[in-house]
Design an enzyme around this catalytic site. Structure first.
Site, PDB file in Angstrom:
ATOM      1  N   CYS A 136       3.191  -4.643   6.864  1.00 34.53           N
ATOM      2  CA  CYS A 136       2.910  -4.458   5.441  1.00 34.53           C
ATOM      3  C   CYS A 136       4.146  -3.926   4.713  1.00 34.53           C
ATOM      4  O   CYS A 136       5.159  -3.593   5.327  1.00 34.53           O
ATOM      5  CB  CYS A 136       1.759  -3.474   5.253  1.00 34.53           C
ATOM      6  SG  CYS A 136       0.179  -4.048   5.912  1.00 34.53           S
ATOM      7  N   HIS A 190       0.822  -1.213   0.000  1.00 32.67           N
ATOM      8  CA  HIS A 190       0.000   0.000   0.000  1.00 32.67           C
ATOM      9  C   HIS A 190       0.856   1.263   0.000  1.00 32.67           C
ATOM     10  O   HIS A 190       2.081   1.223   0.161  1.00 32.67           O
ATOM     11  CB  HIS A 190      -0.942   0.005   1.212  1.00 32.67           C
ATOM     12  CG  HIS A 190      -0.253  -0.004   2.548  1.00 32.67           C
ATOM     13  ND1 HIS A 190       0.328   1.113   3.104  1.00 32.67           N
ATOM     14  CD2 HIS A 190      -0.072  -1.014   3.448  1.00 32.67           C
ATOM     15  CE1 HIS A 190       0.834   0.811   4.287  1.00 32.67           C
ATOM     16  NE2 HIS A 190       0.613  -0.480   4.521  1.00 32.67           N
TER      17      HIS A 190
END
Length: 419
Positions: free
Chosen positions: A141, A127
Protein backbone atom coordinates in the site's frame (compact mmCIF):
# COMPACT_ATOMS: atom_id res chain seq x y z
CA UNK A 1 12.77 15.41 -8.57
CA UNK A 2 12.42 18.36 -10.96
CA UNK A 3 9.55 20.80 -10.45
CA UNK A 4 8.07 23.42 -12.78
CA UNK A 5 4.93 25.54 -12.76
CA UNK A 6 2.68 26.09 -15.77
CA UNK A 7 -0.59 27.67 -16.82
CA UNK A 8 -2.34 24.87 -18.66
CA UNK A 9 -4.22 21.87 -17.34
CA UNK A 10 -2.17 19.16 -15.68
CA UNK A 11 -1.69 15.75 -17.26
CA UNK A 12 0.91 13.09 -17.69
CA UNK A 13 2.58 13.90 -20.97
CA UNK A 14 5.55 11.66 -21.51
CA UNK A 15 7.51 8.97 -19.82
CA UNK A 16 11.18 8.36 -19.46
CA UNK A 17 12.92 5.28 -18.24
CA UNK A 18 14.87 5.05 -15.04
CA UNK A 19 16.83 2.01 -14.06
CA UNK A 20 14.24 -0.74 -13.90
CA UNK A 21 11.27 1.59 -13.51
CA UNK A 22 8.76 4.06 -14.88
CA UNK A 23 9.36 7.82 -14.72
CA UNK A 24 6.43 9.84 -16.09
CA UNK A 25 6.77 13.51 -16.94
CA UNK A 26 3.73 15.40 -15.70
CA UNK A 27 2.88 18.15 -18.15
CA UNK A 28 0.08 20.08 -19.79
CA UNK A 29 -2.57 19.20 -22.35
CA UNK A 30 -6.20 19.97 -23.08
CA UNK A 31 -7.66 16.80 -21.57
CA UNK A 32 -5.69 16.66 -18.35
CA UNK A 33 -7.41 16.25 -14.96
CA UNK A 34 -7.70 19.14 -12.54
CA UNK A 35 -6.03 17.15 -9.77
CA UNK A 36 -3.55 14.29 -9.61
CA UNK A 37 -2.13 12.51 -6.59
CA UNK A 38 1.42 11.51 -7.54
CA UNK A 39 3.46 8.95 -5.62
CA UNK A 40 7.23 8.98 -6.13
CA UNK A 41 8.46 5.61 -4.89
CA UNK A 42 12.14 6.48 -5.16
CA UNK A 43 11.80 9.70 -3.16
CA UNK A 44 9.12 8.18 -0.88
CA UNK A 45 6.93 11.25 -1.37
CA UNK A 46 3.28 11.87 -2.17
CA UNK A 47 2.49 15.11 -4.01
CA UNK A 48 -0.96 16.59 -4.58
CA UNK A 49 -0.97 18.70 -7.75
CA UNK A 50 -3.76 20.93 -8.99
CA UNK A 51 -4.30 23.19 -11.94
CA UNK A 52 -4.77 26.64 -10.43
CA UNK A 53 -3.24 28.80 -13.19
CA UNK A 54 -0.39 27.95 -13.02
CA UNK A 55 0.07 24.38 -11.84
CA UNK A 56 0.09 24.53 -8.09
CA UNK A 57 1.63 22.07 -5.68
CA UNK A 58 -1.05 21.90 -3.04
CA UNK A 59 0.61 19.51 -0.63
CA UNK A 60 3.70 17.31 -0.34
CA UNK A 61 4.18 14.62 2.27
CA UNK A 62 6.59 11.82 3.09
CA UNK A 63 5.04 8.46 2.37
CA UNK A 64 6.01 4.83 2.67
CA UNK A 65 5.47 2.13 0.04
CA UNK A 66 6.11 -1.61 -0.30
CA UNK A 67 9.02 -3.27 1.45
CA UNK A 68 10.25 -4.80 -1.81
CA UNK A 69 11.52 -2.74 -4.75
CA UNK A 70 9.97 -2.80 -8.23
CA UNK A 71 6.49 -3.14 -9.69
CA UNK A 72 3.96 -5.41 -8.06
CA UNK A 73 3.58 -8.72 -9.91
CA UNK A 74 2.10 -11.36 -7.63
CA UNK A 75 0.13 -11.51 -4.42
CA UNK A 76 2.32 -11.29 -1.36
CA UNK A 77 5.43 -9.87 -3.09
CA UNK A 78 5.24 -6.76 -0.82
CA UNK A 79 5.64 -4.41 -3.82
CA UNK A 80 3.65 -1.29 -4.62
CA UNK A 81 2.16 -1.36 -8.14
CA UNK A 82 3.32 1.11 -10.78
CA UNK A 83 0.77 2.72 -13.08
CA UNK A 84 -2.35 4.86 -13.16
CA UNK A 85 -4.96 4.06 -10.53
CA UNK A 86 -8.03 5.78 -9.15
CA UNK A 87 -9.25 6.54 -5.65
CA UNK A 88 -12.12 4.24 -4.73
CA UNK A 89 -14.43 4.22 -1.76
CA UNK A 90 -13.33 5.01 1.77
CA UNK A 91 -12.87 1.87 3.85
CA UNK A 92 -15.76 1.95 6.30
CA UNK A 93 -14.73 -0.46 8.99
CA UNK A 94 -12.65 -0.43 12.15
CA UNK A 95 -8.99 -0.11 11.18
CA UNK A 96 -5.83 -1.24 12.94
CA UNK A 97 -4.46 2.11 14.12
CA UNK A 98 -0.80 1.13 13.93
CA UNK A 99 -1.06 -0.18 10.36
CA UNK A 100 -3.77 2.03 8.80
CA UNK A 101 -4.43 4.99 11.07
CA UNK A 102 -8.08 6.02 10.88
CA UNK A 103 -8.50 6.83 7.15
CA UNK A 104 -8.07 4.47 4.21
CA UNK A 105 -9.16 4.46 0.57
CA UNK A 106 -9.08 1.57 -1.86
CA UNK A 107 -7.30 1.83 -5.21
CA UNK A 108 -8.41 -0.10 -8.30
CA UNK A 109 -5.48 -2.51 -8.39
CA UNK A 110 -5.38 -4.68 -10.40
CA UNK A 111 -6.56 -2.45 -13.22
CA UNK A 112 -7.37 -3.95 -16.66
CA UNK A 113 -3.78 -3.63 -17.90
CA UNK A 114 -2.51 -5.35 -14.75
CA UNK A 115 -4.86 -8.26 -15.44
CA UNK A 116 -3.63 -8.49 -19.04
CA UNK A 117 -0.08 -8.73 -17.66
CA UNK A 118 -1.16 -11.52 -15.33
CA UNK A 119 -0.58 -9.58 -12.14
CA UNK A 120 -2.25 -10.91 -9.03
CA UNK A 121 -3.08 -9.63 -5.58
CA UNK A 122 -5.54 -7.02 -4.35
CA UNK A 123 -6.22 -4.73 -1.42
CA UNK A 124 -3.87 -1.90 -2.39
CA UNK A 125 -4.91 1.09 -0.31
CA UNK A 126 -3.97 4.69 0.28
CA UNK A 127 -4.07 4.99 4.06
CA UNK A 128 -2.67 6.46 7.25
CA UNK A 129 -0.20 4.84 9.62
CA UNK A 130 -0.24 5.24 13.37
CA UNK A 131 2.98 3.47 14.33
CA UNK A 132 6.54 4.69 13.86
CA UNK A 133 6.90 5.82 10.25
CA UNK A 134 9.67 4.21 8.18
CA UNK A 135 10.42 4.29 4.42
CA UNK A 136 9.41 1.23 2.37
CA UNK A 137 7.53 -0.35 5.22
CA UNK A 138 4.16 -1.53 3.83
CA UNK A 139 2.96 -4.76 2.26
CA UNK A 140 2.30 -2.86 -0.99
CA UNK A 141 0.00 0.00 0.00
CA UNK A 142 0.85 3.71 0.05
CA UNK A 143 0.82 4.99 3.64
CA UNK A 144 1.17 8.43 5.22
CA UNK A 145 1.38 9.70 8.77
CA UNK A 146 -2.06 10.06 10.33
CA UNK A 147 -2.17 13.92 10.26
CA UNK A 148 -0.92 13.94 6.65
CA UNK A 149 -3.50 11.39 5.57
CA UNK A 150 -6.18 13.60 7.06
CA UNK A 151 -5.00 16.43 4.78
CA UNK A 152 -4.76 14.18 1.70
CA UNK A 153 -8.30 12.95 2.34
CA UNK A 154 -9.49 16.48 1.53
CA UNK A 155 -8.23 15.95 -2.04
CA UNK A 156 -8.98 12.24 -2.43
CA UNK A 157 -12.43 12.45 -3.99
CA UNK A 158 -13.76 9.29 -5.58
CA UNK A 159 -12.19 8.86 -9.02
CA UNK A 160 -9.14 11.06 -8.43
CA UNK A 161 -6.25 9.66 -10.49
CA UNK A 162 -3.30 8.34 -8.51
CA UNK A 163 -0.06 8.07 -10.48
CA UNK A 164 2.38 5.68 -8.82
CA UNK A 165 5.82 5.76 -10.41
CA UNK A 166 9.43 5.05 -9.60
CA UNK A 167 10.27 8.70 -10.23
CA UNK A 168 7.96 11.66 -10.92
CA UNK A 169 8.83 14.89 -12.76
CA UNK A 170 6.78 17.64 -14.38
CA UNK A 171 7.17 20.33 -17.00
CA UNK A 172 5.19 23.28 -18.40
CA UNK A 173 5.32 21.92 -21.97
CA UNK A 174 2.50 19.71 -23.32
CA UNK A 175 4.84 17.94 -25.73
CA UNK A 176 3.62 14.83 -27.52
CA UNK A 177 0.89 14.28 -24.95
CA UNK A 178 -1.21 17.04 -26.53
CA UNK A 179 -1.23 15.12 -29.82
CA UNK A 180 -1.95 11.75 -28.22
CA UNK A 181 -4.69 13.07 -25.93
CA UNK A 182 -6.40 14.85 -28.83
CA UNK A 183 -6.17 11.68 -30.93
CA UNK A 184 -7.80 9.65 -28.17
CA UNK A 185 -10.53 12.26 -27.61
CA UNK A 186 -11.37 12.25 -31.33
CA UNK A 187 -11.29 8.45 -31.39
CA UNK A 188 -13.68 8.39 -28.45
CA UNK A 189 -16.06 10.74 -30.28
CA UNK A 190 -15.90 8.50 -33.35
CA UNK A 191 -16.58 5.44 -31.17
CA UNK A 192 -19.73 7.10 -29.79
CA UNK A 193 -20.83 8.23 -33.25
CA UNK A 194 -20.39 4.77 -34.80
CA UNK A 195 -22.21 3.17 -31.86
CA UNK A 196 -25.14 5.52 -32.45
CA UNK A 197 -25.04 4.76 -36.18
CA UNK A 198 -25.10 1.00 -35.41
CA UNK A 199 -22.10 0.75 -37.70
CA UNK A 200 -19.88 -2.34 -37.87
CA UNK A 201 -16.90 0.00 -37.41
CA UNK A 202 -17.95 0.22 -33.76
CA UNK A 203 -16.29 -3.14 -33.08
CA UNK A 204 -12.96 -2.08 -34.61
CA UNK A 205 -12.26 0.25 -31.67
CA UNK A 206 -11.72 -2.76 -29.40
CA UNK A 207 -8.82 -5.17 -29.10
CA UNK A 208 -10.89 -8.33 -28.71
CA UNK A 209 -8.19 -10.70 -27.38
CA UNK A 210 -6.93 -8.15 -24.83
CA UNK A 211 -10.47 -7.32 -23.75
CA UNK A 212 -11.04 -11.01 -23.11
CA UNK A 213 -7.94 -11.06 -20.90
CA UNK A 214 -8.73 -7.86 -19.01
CA UNK A 215 -12.33 -8.69 -18.08
CA UNK A 216 -12.97 -12.30 -19.05
CA UNK A 217 -15.22 -11.13 -21.88
CA UNK A 218 -16.35 -13.41 -24.69
CA UNK A 219 -15.77 -10.88 -27.46
CA UNK A 220 -17.77 -12.80 -30.05
CA UNK A 221 -20.64 -12.90 -27.57
CA UNK A 222 -20.21 -9.17 -26.98
CA UNK A 223 -20.47 -8.53 -30.74
CA UNK A 224 -23.53 -10.75 -31.08
CA UNK A 225 -25.29 -9.04 -28.16
CA UNK A 226 -24.59 -5.57 -29.58
CA UNK A 227 -25.85 -6.57 -33.03
CA UNK A 228 -29.05 -7.88 -31.45
CA UNK A 229 -29.51 -4.53 -29.69
CA UNK A 230 -28.80 -2.70 -32.95
CA UNK A 231 -31.50 -4.73 -34.67
CA UNK A 232 -34.06 -4.27 -31.89
CA UNK A 233 -33.75 -0.50 -31.47
CA UNK A 234 -35.13 1.96 -34.03
CA UNK A 235 -32.36 4.37 -33.08
CA UNK A 236 -29.49 4.85 -30.63
CA UNK A 237 -27.77 8.06 -29.60
CA UNK A 238 -24.55 8.23 -27.57
CA UNK A 239 -22.85 11.37 -26.28
CA UNK A 240 -19.63 11.62 -24.28
CA UNK A 241 -18.59 14.51 -22.04
CA UNK A 242 -16.03 15.55 -19.42
CA UNK A 243 -13.29 13.58 -21.18
CA UNK A 244 -9.97 13.30 -19.32
CA UNK A 245 -6.83 11.38 -20.23
CA UNK A 246 -3.52 10.34 -18.69
CA UNK A 247 -0.82 7.97 -19.93
CA UNK A 248 0.46 5.04 -17.94
CA UNK A 249 3.43 2.75 -18.53
CA UNK A 250 2.69 1.44 -22.04
CA UNK A 251 -0.94 2.54 -22.12
CA UNK A 252 -3.30 5.50 -21.80
CA UNK A 253 -6.44 5.87 -19.72
CA UNK A 254 -9.41 8.02 -20.70
CA UNK A 255 -12.36 8.54 -18.40
CA UNK A 256 -15.60 10.26 -19.30
CA UNK A 257 -19.33 10.54 -18.75
CA UNK A 258 -21.55 8.75 -21.26
CA UNK A 259 -25.16 9.60 -22.13
CA UNK A 260 -26.96 6.71 -23.85
CA UNK A 261 -30.45 7.08 -25.28
CA UNK A 262 -32.82 4.85 -27.21
CA UNK A 263 -36.56 5.07 -27.75
CA UNK A 264 -38.17 5.33 -24.31
CA UNK A 265 -34.93 4.97 -22.34
CA UNK A 266 -31.97 7.15 -21.31
CA UNK A 267 -29.06 6.73 -18.89
CA UNK A 268 -25.85 8.42 -17.82
CA UNK A 269 -22.84 6.46 -16.61
CA UNK A 270 -19.13 6.96 -16.15
CA UNK A 271 -16.54 4.86 -17.96
CA UNK A 272 -12.79 4.38 -18.06
CA UNK A 273 -11.12 3.03 -21.18
CA UNK A 274 -7.60 1.62 -21.14
CA UNK A 275 -5.99 2.07 -24.56
CA UNK A 276 -3.01 0.31 -26.14
CA UNK A 277 -1.51 0.73 -29.59
CA UNK A 278 -1.67 -2.07 -32.12
CA UNK A 279 1.06 -2.96 -34.61
CA UNK A 280 -0.12 -0.20 -36.96
CA UNK A 281 0.05 2.39 -34.19
CA UNK A 282 -3.74 2.71 -33.87
CA UNK A 283 -5.24 2.97 -30.39
CA UNK A 284 -7.52 0.13 -29.30
CA UNK A 285 -9.62 -0.36 -26.17
CA UNK A 286 -7.99 -3.13 -24.14
CA UNK A 287 -9.94 -2.71 -20.91
CA UNK A 288 -12.98 -0.98 -19.43
CA UNK A 289 -14.25 0.06 -16.02
CA UNK A 290 -17.71 1.35 -15.15
CA UNK A 291 -17.94 4.08 -12.51
CA UNK A 292 -20.53 6.64 -11.38
CA UNK A 293 -20.84 9.62 -13.72
CA UNK A 294 -19.28 12.86 -12.51
CA UNK A 295 -22.50 14.72 -13.41
CA UNK A 296 -25.79 14.12 -15.26
CA UNK A 297 -25.57 14.86 -18.98
CA UNK A 298 -29.29 15.32 -19.63
CA UNK A 299 -29.03 19.10 -19.84
CA UNK A 300 -25.98 18.97 -22.13
CA UNK A 301 -27.69 16.44 -24.38
CA UNK A 302 -30.87 18.51 -24.60
CA UNK A 303 -28.89 21.68 -25.34
CA UNK A 304 -27.08 19.94 -28.21
CA UNK A 305 -30.29 18.45 -29.60
CA UNK A 306 -32.12 21.76 -29.27
CA UNK A 307 -29.63 23.25 -31.70
CA UNK A 308 -30.18 20.36 -34.11
CA UNK A 309 -33.97 20.69 -33.81
CA UNK A 310 -33.84 24.42 -34.53
CA UNK A 311 -31.82 23.74 -37.66
CA UNK A 312 -34.31 21.12 -38.87
CA UNK A 313 -37.29 23.40 -38.23
CA UNK A 314 -35.63 26.28 -40.08
CA UNK A 315 -34.90 24.14 -43.15
CA UNK A 316 -38.45 22.75 -43.02
CA UNK A 317 -39.81 26.31 -42.83
CA UNK A 318 -37.79 27.40 -45.85
CA UNK A 319 -38.94 24.42 -47.93
CA UNK A 320 -42.57 25.21 -47.05
CA UNK A 321 -42.19 28.93 -47.75
CA UNK A 322 -40.54 28.17 -51.11
CA UNK A 323 -43.34 25.77 -52.03
CA UNK A 324 -40.70 23.08 -52.66
CA UNK A 325 -42.82 19.93 -52.31
CA UNK A 326 -39.97 17.46 -52.89
CA UNK A 327 -37.76 19.07 -50.24
CA UNK A 328 -40.71 19.46 -47.85
CA UNK A 329 -41.64 15.76 -48.11
CA UNK A 330 -38.11 14.69 -47.13
CA UNK A 331 -38.62 16.11 -43.63
CA UNK A 332 -41.29 13.50 -42.83
CA UNK A 333 -41.12 9.87 -41.84
CA UNK A 334 -42.80 7.57 -44.41
CA UNK A 335 -45.69 6.90 -41.97
CA UNK A 336 -45.81 10.40 -40.47
CA UNK A 337 -49.06 11.96 -39.24
CA UNK A 338 -50.16 15.52 -39.97
CA UNK A 339 -53.55 16.18 -38.49
CA UNK A 340 -55.84 13.61 -40.12
CA UNK A 341 -53.39 12.87 -42.95
CA UNK A 342 -51.23 9.74 -42.78
CA UNK A 343 -47.98 9.17 -44.63
CA UNK A 344 -45.37 11.51 -46.10
CA UNK A 345 -46.68 10.96 -49.64
CA UNK A 346 -50.23 12.00 -48.77
CA UNK A 347 -48.96 14.99 -46.79
CA UNK A 348 -46.88 16.13 -49.77
CA UNK A 349 -49.75 15.63 -52.23
CA UNK A 350 -52.04 17.75 -50.07
CA UNK A 351 -49.48 20.55 -49.83
CA UNK A 352 -48.78 20.41 -53.58
CA UNK A 353 -52.45 20.95 -54.42
CA UNK A 354 -52.80 23.69 -51.82
CA UNK A 355 -49.65 25.58 -52.81
CA UNK A 356 -50.46 25.48 -56.53
CA UNK A 357 -53.70 27.33 -55.79
CA UNK A 358 -52.50 29.49 -52.92
CA UNK A 359 -48.70 29.85 -52.75
CA UNK A 360 -47.33 30.56 -49.25
CA UNK A 361 -46.02 34.09 -48.71
CA UNK A 362 -45.37 34.20 -44.95
CA UNK A 363 -44.27 31.55 -42.47
CA UNK A 364 -42.84 32.73 -39.17
CA UNK A 365 -41.65 30.60 -36.26
CA UNK A 366 -41.36 32.03 -32.75
CA UNK A 367 -41.02 30.91 -29.12
CA UNK A 368 -39.57 27.52 -30.05
CA UNK A 369 -39.28 25.05 -27.17
CA UNK A 370 -37.62 21.63 -27.25
CA UNK A 371 -38.20 18.81 -24.77
CA UNK A 372 -37.39 15.11 -24.64
CA UNK A 373 -40.08 12.75 -25.91
CA UNK A 374 -40.15 8.94 -25.71
CA UNK A 375 -39.85 8.80 -29.51
CA UNK A 376 -37.16 11.50 -29.71
CA UNK A 377 -37.87 15.22 -29.34
CA UNK A 378 -40.99 17.31 -28.86
CA UNK A 379 -40.68 20.69 -30.58
CA UNK A 380 -43.36 23.33 -30.02
CA UNK A 381 -43.50 26.86 -31.43
CA UNK A 382 -45.82 29.69 -32.46
CA UNK A 383 -46.49 29.67 -36.19
CA UNK A 384 -47.75 32.61 -38.24
CA UNK A 385 -48.85 31.74 -41.79
CA UNK A 386 -50.24 33.65 -44.76
CA UNK A 387 -50.75 32.73 -48.43
CA UNK A 388 -51.23 34.61 -51.69
CA UNK A 389 -55.04 34.58 -51.41
CA UNK A 390 -54.92 36.78 -48.33
CA UNK A 391 -55.66 33.94 -45.91
CA UNK A 392 -53.67 33.91 -42.69
CA UNK A 393 -53.66 32.21 -39.32
CA UNK A 394 -51.68 31.94 -36.10
CA UNK A 395 -51.33 28.80 -34.03
CA UNK A 396 -49.18 26.63 -31.82
CA UNK A 397 -47.44 23.89 -33.80
CA UNK A 398 -46.12 20.72 -32.15
CA UNK A 399 -43.72 18.39 -33.96
CA UNK A 400 -42.49 15.03 -32.72
CA UNK A 401 -39.04 14.44 -34.19
CA UNK A 402 -37.38 11.03 -34.41
CA UNK A 403 -33.68 10.44 -35.13
CA UNK A 404 -32.65 9.25 -38.56
CA UNK A 405 -28.93 9.00 -39.16
CA UNK A 406 -27.35 12.33 -38.29
CA UNK A 407 -30.59 14.30 -38.64
CA UNK A 408 -34.23 14.25 -37.47
CA UNK A 409 -37.51 13.46 -39.24
CA UNK A 410 -41.04 14.55 -38.39
CA UNK A 411 -43.08 11.66 -37.00
CA UNK A 412 -46.19 13.66 -36.15
CA UNK A 413 -47.40 17.23 -36.57
CA UNK A 414 -50.27 18.91 -34.74
CA UNK A 415 -51.54 22.48 -34.89
CA UNK A 416 -53.82 24.41 -32.55
CA UNK A 417 -55.25 27.80 -33.48
CA UNK A 418 -54.31 30.67 -31.18
CA UNK A 419 -56.81 33.41 -30.46
Amino acid sequence: MRVAFFVLTLVLSATTAVAGGWAPLLSSHSYGPKRIIAVDKEAQELIVLEQQSPLHEVRRFPCTTGQSMGDKAVEGDMRTPVGVYFVGHRINRTLDWDLYGNIAYSLNYPNPIDRIKGKTGSGIWLHGRGKTFLPRDTLGCVALKVPDMKDVALDAAYGTPVVIADDVNWSPEPGESEVTALTLAKTLEAWARDWGAKDEKFFSYYDGPLLEQSEGLDFEGFEENKRNIFASQPWIQVMVGNVRAVPGPGYWVTWFDQYYRTQGMASTTGKRFYWVQDEQGDWRIAGREYVPASEPLDAQYLAAKTGEAREVVEKWRRAWLAGDVAAYEKFYEPDAEQGDRRGATRIAEYKKTLWEEKPPVTLEVDDLKVALHPKGLKVAFDQVYADASGYGDRGRKTLILVPEGDTWKIDSEQWRRMR
